[in-house]
Design a protein around this motif. Structure first.
Motif, PDB file in Angstrom:
ATOM      1  N   LEU A   1     -45.718 -17.135  36.875  1.00  0.00           N
ATOM      2  CA  LEU A   1     -45.055 -18.252  37.539  1.00  0.00           C
ATOM      3  C   LEU A   1     -44.542 -17.863  38.915  1.00  0.00           C
ATOM      4  O   LEU A   1     -44.651 -18.631  39.869  1.00  0.00           O
TER       5      LEU A   1
ATOM      6  N   ARG B   1     -31.718 -25.083  48.054  1.00  0.00           N
ATOM      7  CA  ARG B   1     -31.646 -26.175  47.075  1.00  0.00           C
ATOM      8  C   ARG B   1     -30.194 -26.615  46.904  1.00  0.00           C
ATOM      9  O   ARG B   1     -29.278 -25.803  46.940  1.00  0.00           O
TER      10      ARG B   1
ATOM     11  N   GLY C   1     -33.617 -21.112  36.124  1.00  0.00           N
ATOM     12  CA  GLY C   1     -34.905 -20.686  36.681  1.00  0.00           C
ATOM     13  C   GLY C   1     -34.755 -19.949  37.983  1.00  0.00           C
ATOM     14  O   GLY C   1     -35.479 -18.995  38.267  1.00  0.00           O
ATOM     15  N   MET C   2     -33.773 -20.353  38.807  1.00  0.00           N
ATOM     16  CA  MET C   2     -33.522 -19.665  40.069  1.00  0.00           C
ATOM     17  C   MET C   2     -33.018 -18.256  39.826  1.00  0.00           C
ATOM     18  O   MET C   2     -33.417 -17.311  40.512  1.00  0.00           O
TER      19      MET C   2
ATOM     20  N   GLU D   1     -36.053 -25.070  48.864  1.00  0.00           N
ATOM     21  CA  GLU D   1     -37.091 -26.092  48.932  1.00  0.00           C
ATOM     22  C   GLU D   1     -37.845 -25.882  50.241  1.00  0.00           C
ATOM     23  O   GLU D   1     -37.314 -25.309  51.193  1.00  0.00           O
TER      24      GLU D   1
ATOM     25  N   ARG E   1     -45.804 -19.503  42.468  1.00  0.00           N
ATOM     26  CA  ARG E   1     -44.853 -20.070  43.420  1.00  0.00           C
ATOM     27  C   ARG E   1     -45.072 -19.486  44.815  1.00  0.00           C
ATOM     28  O   ARG E   1     -45.063 -20.197  45.815  1.00  0.00           O
TER      29      ARG E   1
ATOM     30  N   THR F   1     -28.683 -28.923  41.984  1.00  0.00           N
ATOM     31  CA  THR F   1     -29.652 -28.600  40.946  1.00  0.00           C
ATOM     32  C   THR F   1     -29.014 -28.637  39.567  1.00  0.00           C
ATOM     33  O   THR F   1     -27.819 -28.409  39.399  1.00  0.00           O
TER      34      THR F   1
ATOM     35  N   ASN G   1     -35.780 -16.141  38.870  1.00  0.00           N
ATOM     36  CA  ASN G   1     -36.815 -16.125  39.900  1.00  0.00           C
ATOM     37  C   ASN G   1     -38.085 -16.858  39.451  1.00  0.00           C
ATOM     38  O   ASN G   1     -39.176 -16.583  39.924  1.00  0.00           O
ATOM     39  N   LEU G   2     -37.943 -17.793  38.510  1.00  0.00           N
ATOM     40  CA  LEU G   2     -39.070 -18.602  38.072  1.00  0.00           C
ATOM     41  C   LEU G   2     -39.263 -19.816  38.977  1.00  0.00           C
ATOM     42  O   LEU G   2     -40.331 -20.409  39.013  1.00  0.00           O
ATOM     43  N   CYS G   3     -38.223 -20.199  39.674  1.00  0.00           N
ATOM     44  CA  CYS G   3     -38.345 -21.244  40.687  1.00  0.00           C
ATOM     45  C   CYS G   3     -37.545 -20.796  41.912  1.00  0.00           C
ATOM     46  O   CYS G   3     -36.611 -20.007  41.807  1.00  0.00           O
ATOM     47  N   SER G   4     -37.951 -21.295  43.059  1.00  0.00           N
ATOM     48  CA  SER G   4     -37.383 -20.829  44.308  1.00  0.00           C
ATOM     49  C   SER G   4     -35.947 -21.311  44.494  1.00  0.00           C
ATOM     50  O   SER G   4     -35.565 -22.384  44.026  1.00  0.00           O
TER      51      SER G   4
ATOM     52  N   THR H   1     -32.689 -25.711  36.242  1.00  0.00           N
ATOM     53  CA  THR H   1     -33.155 -25.240  37.559  1.00  0.00           C
ATOM     54  C   THR H   1     -32.359 -24.026  38.002  1.00  0.00           C
ATOM     55  O   THR H   1     -32.910 -23.062  38.534  1.00  0.00           O
TER      56      THR H   1
END
Length: 447
Positions: free
Chosen positions: A38, A193, A203-204, A213, A42, A196, A207-210, A200
């Motif tokens: 993931l 971001r 996940g941040m 944005e 990303r 959130t 480090n699974l989502c940034s 989210t």
């Protein structure tokens, strides 16, 4: 799994605890692989097709700026001796979007509007106005007004981080027909971001989502695809390309903007004139123009002057950085405030220049630059470039008290110098040497 379960009685643990341990052991490698996949997707999704990113990627030439003293050299070098006293280019920075984060380079090409990519974009809000028609009735009109770090509520613009990507024929995803290639590259715009949810945020942390944005816009607008309309910036209202269709609503929420928000791209057919203390067309052989800088194509700072100012404001700002002043060129090797009376300088390749292939000039004699005037400071340097927070008084208070040195500056503090190159094409490298060709008096003229 069965063999692991067979040892449960030997561990003398409750069955739920034992099962938790077993599943943790079995699932950890799977979760690790999923995490890597993931995270990799990303990263790949943010890379424009067929392009490579410009600028320094893993270090900064300003990382050691706090080790310099007010005589312009490092306090001590690695072998314990004082550094060499020679004026050199310490760092080069372009700011693709006005008032947003900069991109640092080891070399930079210059154009007729300053460093390439510098202040070519600017954010603006749509302001509704009312006016009377010929019949005396009120009519609603409006205009786009440029927004900068001077505006108190827009201090978070410092945290907007642009990336410059240009076409790279060696890229496996390169295609001449790709939109990213047709626009001669893209500007990727990153911002933190906000608002959130729980998942989210988790996940941040994993480090699974940034934590940011991002969106992208054409570096150069393809012919006919964007309208060029008026945008007011200070006393000018040049036409510029309107990129409003690319702006995500979350950006306005991040900045706290309650009005329509857009990004404008400088239109080379409608440049802004350089006024005030600028040299004339007769002096240069061409008319000096610019995109979205305040008043002049280039701004220079002396690292020793910044260290001197840092000593005066350390009670309020312990880590005082030159980046607060948003210079294009940072110099080392001269005494604090020595630049105040410079009138003309020359930047020449030095033996330690970090020379890289360049597209604009092979002139080994360097480039002559006219020092138009001192940089009159506003409250913009009060904003911390790393946090986007605005200090209530410093360094504005100290600048006005100790750097009120220009009779034309209306009791404002001055720090740094404004520059106009005598050539429309040139290249500057970190490590280039600087020669002072002329000194004289300055009197700031604002027009």
């Amino acid at each position: 799994m069965l063999r692991l379960a067979a040892i449960v009685p030997r561990l003398d643990l409750p069955v739920p605890v034992s099962l938790f341990i077993i599943y943790s052991v079995c699932l950890t490698p799977v979760l690790f692989l999923l995490y890597n996949e993931l995270a990799g997707r990303r990263t790949r999704s943010r890379q424009p097709r067929g392009c490579r990113k410009l600028g320094l990627k893993s270090f900064s030439n300003l990382a050691d700026e706090h080790q310099y003293s007010t005589n312009g050299v490092k306090s001590r070098s690695k072998d314990g001796t004082e550094g060499e006293k020679k004026i050199k280019v310490k760092a080069l920075i372009s700011y693709p979007i006005k008032s947003c984060a900069g991109v640092e380079f080891n070399f930079a090409d210059g154009t007729n509007t300053g460093l390439m990519y510098d202040r070519q974009f600017a954010f603006a809000e749509y302001i509704e106005t009312t006016a009377k028609n010929d019949d005396g009735k009120k009519a609603v009109a409006g205009r786009w007004d440029c927004r900068t770090l001077r505006d108190g509520k827009f201090s978070k613009m410092a945290l907007i981080r642009p990336e410059i990507w240009v076409p790279d024929p060696s890229s496996p995803t390169y295609s001449p027909k790709a939109p990213e290639v047709r626009s001669k590259g893209v500007l990727v715009i990153n911002f933190p971001r906000t608002g959130t949810g729980l998942f989210t945020k988790l996940g941040m942390k994993l480090n699974l989502c940034s934590r940011e944005e991002s969106f992208q816009v054409p570096l150069f607008p393809p012919d006919g695809e964007y309208s060029s309309i008026p945008m007011r910036i200070f006393s000018d209202t040049p036409n510029a390309y309107n990129y409003s269709t690319h702006i995500p609503s979350s950006l306005g929420a991040f900045l706290g903007s309650t009005k329509p928000l857009s990004l404008f791209r400088f239109d080379p057919e409608h440049p802004r004139p350089v006024r005030g203390n600028a040299p004339t067309e007769a002096d240069l052989g061409f008319k000096p123009t610019m995109g979205f800088p305040d008043e002049y194509p280039l701004q220079m700072q002396n690292l020793a002057s910044i260290r001197s100012m840092a000593e005066k404001v350390k009670y309020a700002i312990p880590k005082f950085t030159v980046r607060r002043f948003r210079p294009n060129i940072v110099l080392e090797g001269l005494e604090a405030y020595d630049e105040d009376d410079w009138k003309k300088m020359r930047i020449v390749p030095g033996p330690e220049s970090r020379v890289m292939p360049s597209s604009s000039s092979d002139d080994k004699k360097g480039v002559d630059i006219l020092v138009a005037c001192r940089t009159v400071r506003c409250r913009l340097p009060n904003v911390d470039p790393d946090t986007g927070e605005r200090h209530q008084v410093e360094p504005d208070k100290t600048l006005k008290a100790m750097r009120n040195i220009d009779a034309g500056a209306d009791k404002s503090g001055c720090l740094g110098m404004m520059l106009v190159p005598v050539s429309q094409k040139f290249t500057i490298h970190v490590g280039d040497e600087v020669e002072v060709l002329e000194r004289g008096e300055h009197f700031y003229i604002k027009e």
